[in-house]
Structures are given as C-alpha cells and as structure tokens.
Scaffold this active site. Sequence first.
Site, PDB file in Angstrom:
ATOM      1  N   THR A  18      -2.143   6.446  -2.051  1.00  0.00           N
ATOM      2  CA  THR A  18      -3.680   6.608  -1.016  1.00  0.00           C
ATOM      3  C   THR A  18      -4.082   5.104  -2.060  1.00  0.00           C
ATOM      4  O   THR A  18      -4.943   5.240  -2.150  1.00  0.00           O
ATOM      5  CB  THR A  18      -4.532   7.980  -1.874  1.00  0.00           C
ATOM      6  N   ASN A  19      -2.996   4.317  -2.821  1.00  0.00           N
ATOM      7  CA  ASN A  19      -3.907   3.323  -3.270  1.00  0.00           C
ATOM      8  C   ASN A  19      -3.091   2.202  -2.730  1.00  0.00           C
ATOM      9  O   ASN A  19      -1.318   2.453  -2.706  1.00  0.00           O
ATOM     10  CB  ASN A  19      -4.329   3.406  -4.835  1.00  0.00           C
ATOM     11  N   HIS A  59       1.024  -1.030  -0.372  1.00  0.00           N
ATOM     12  CA  HIS A  59       0.186  -0.417  -0.086  1.00  0.00           C
ATOM     13  C   HIS A  59       0.750   1.454  -0.275  1.00  0.00           C
ATOM     14  O   HIS A  59       1.875   1.183   1.067  1.00  0.00           O
ATOM     15  CB  HIS A  59      -0.575  -0.074   1.592  1.00  0.00           C
ATOM     16  N   CYS A  60       1.016   2.324  -0.808  1.00  0.00           N
ATOM     17  CA  CYS A  60       1.905   3.486  -1.278  1.00  0.00           C
ATOM     18  C   CYS A  60       1.312   4.458  -0.719  1.00  0.00           C
ATOM     19  O   CYS A  60      -0.037   4.878  -1.147  1.00  0.00           O
ATOM     20  CB  CYS A  60       2.278   3.342  -2.790  1.00  0.00           C
ATOM     21  N   VAL A  61       1.843   5.055   0.389  1.00  0.00           N
ATOM     22  CA  VAL A  61       0.750   6.606   0.726  1.00  0.00           C
ATOM     23  C   VAL A  61       1.084   7.252   0.396  1.00  0.00           C
ATOM     24  O   VAL A  61      -0.338   8.783   0.653  1.00  0.00           O
ATOM     25  CB  VAL A  61       1.248   6.565   2.591  1.00  0.00           C
TER      26      VAL A  61
END
Length: 405
Positions: free
Chosen positions: A189-190, A184-186
């Site tokens: 946001t996805n 999950h890549c901050v």
Amino acid sequence: MGILGTLAISILGISLFIFIALFGRLPTFRKTPIGLLHRIICIHIPNGLISVDSYLLGGRLLFCWNRSGNYILHENHPLVLIFFSSLLIAGEWMFIPSAWSRISTIHRLCIPVLVLLPYVFLYASVVTKSYITPENHADEMVRYPYDRVNFHPGHRCRTCNFLKPARSKHCSFCKACVSRHDHHCVWLTNCVGLNNYRYFLSLLLSLSVLLIYGSCLGYSLVSQSLEKLIPSSSHLRSGNQSWTTFFNVWAIAITSDIRVGAVSLLTAMTAPLAVAFLVYHAYLIWAGTTTNESAKWSDWKEDVADGVVFKSTRGEIYGTSSEPTRDQISWPVSSDQILIIKEGQPPSDGFMFCSLSNAILQKDDPQALVDTRWRQVSSMREIDNIYDLGFGDNLRDAFNLPIRR
C-alpha cells in the site's frame, strides 16, 4: 487427482495468476504468452463482460462493479497487505509448532531470525515514504540531473503544482510525487521509491531465503515421515518406479504430516515468485534503471528498431556544449547527446525541434538537404544512460548511500 493434487494445482494457479497480474505489463513480456494472458485477463475478459452486461442487464453489473471495483483497483487499500500478512502468519503458525520438536538446535536458532526479518522489512517498506513535498522539493530538484531522454526539465506536475524532479513520478494511488519512483506496490500500500527501495529489496531477499529455507526444511521433515511409513528398501521407492507411484508415495507422506507437508508445498511453489522479483530488481540495479524507467527504455527500443531515432550532440547543434548546471555538477556522469524522433528521412537543414521533449516543432523542408549532423541510431548501445554508474554505484544509489565521485 486427490486432495494433494487439487491443492498443488490451486497453488500453482494462484501463483501463475499473481505473476501474470504483476509482471504481465512489463515491456519484456509484451510480445510473449505472459503478455497475451495479461491482456486477456485485464482487458479482453473485462470488456467482454461489460458487453454482456450491457446487452443482458442494462449495465447494472457494471454499475455495481464500478462502486466496488473503483475501491479495489484505484484506491490505496490494505486488502492485499492483509492477505499477504495473514498468509505468512498462518503458514508459520501451522509449520513451526509441528516441526519444533523434530529439528536441531541450529534450526531453532535460525527460525526466529528468518521469520522475524520479513516483518521488520515489511513494516519499514510500508511506513517509509518517498514523497516530494514543498519542504524537500529544492533538494529533490538537484538529486538527479535530467537525462533529456526519459526526463526533461520544465515539466510541472498538474496535481502537486511544482516542477517535476528527474526520475520522479506522480502516483495516482498515493496522490503524491515520488522521488526515484520505481513502482506502486499493492502488497505494501505504498510506492517503492528513494527512501524505501532498500527495505523493499531486503524484504524480497529475506522472503526468498525464508521460503527456500522452509521448503528445504519441510522436505527434510516430510522425508523423515516417509521413511517411517515406507522404508527406502521398499519396492515402492525403487529407482524404476513410475511417476504416478512417485507422486502417490509423496502424497501419502504429506497427508500423514499435513501441517508441515502443506506449508512445505506452499513455500516450494511460491518461492520462485519471490526469487523472480528479487532477480528482476537485481537486473534493474545492474542496468541503472527502475521499473518505471524500464517501460520508457522499452519505448525507445521500439523506436530505434523502427528507425525513427536520430542523434547528435549539443556541440554540433549549438556550436558549444551547454554550461553544466548545479545538478549536472553533482552527478558523476553527464552526456551532451540530443535525440529526436522523426519518421521518414533524416532531418533536413533548417528544421525545428523541442530539445526538452525530443519532439519536432515544425516540419522541415522536404526539398532541403539532409542535415549531416544527425545520425540514425541503430542500437540502444548508442544512447547514453547517465543513471548507470556501474553495478557498485548503482547499488549504492539504490540503497540511498553516497556514490563515488
């Protein structure tokens, strides 16, 4: 130290903090100073503050942090994405107008393309989802076979309430199971997964090229400014100048051309971070794994080093290899290995284990003879990774393209 030195140290500090926060949890850095700093920043310091707050303030600080921190740390918010986009836009707004009249036609043609591409891939990475839904669940179940090492059949997602396909993972931020979950890549946001991994890689590549290009172009422009201020014939730029003089001379050049100089300094210090991301994911593709799976393989590596992993084959254990299923037939690589984790001596005759999770269901008889069908695994090379098809097909799989059969 001056404004320039303070700015450089600030940028390096922020870059180091981001690197530790994002990479510190990786198994590769677990026993390194980076892993130690990550534990200090993310575990020990928060725990210390909680203890101080409990003693001095009765837990009121923790209550306020939980209300705001729960949103920051556990919700899929756009704050980091906004910060990332704003940093890109502000840097380009400062650099391009100041440099435009001083660059050649080639650069004027390259800059719009190099500036636009990261935004295109950023948008694609954000809006493209890899969620597993009731509508596509059947297709996802046969996309990858279960390797029975890291992914086993029969496991049900307690949130989505369906069987988990191989290589998938439920994301607590996105609140969905993600196909071929990487992480999950901050920044996006996805979740980075099956459908947007190619856009994510393209974003890393385009961003790395943009930052390196901006650093080189900025260096060239600042060098021009330096030549006007202090000609190369000056004793201040002689070959035997001290490091202090060298930095002072360049500080003069950067401050005289502050918009180009500051952005060039920023790109030069952040480019290694983007390149490090790109190199790491290139390694993952080469190894036929994902960020999520690399942590699982790291656990296996430690178990192998501890001497608790034993291997056999279905043919040896069951008398015949199991019949290939639909998902195994569609995948070009298969393995009939069976792995178990057992502390102490090797398995004995008559012991029972769960083939779906490599766990022992019933302890074996310590008086029984050692079962010679099981061999201790001494190296990770003895464990098959059926998802590793070679770099070419691994790359096709990462880009969600048909692989060679």
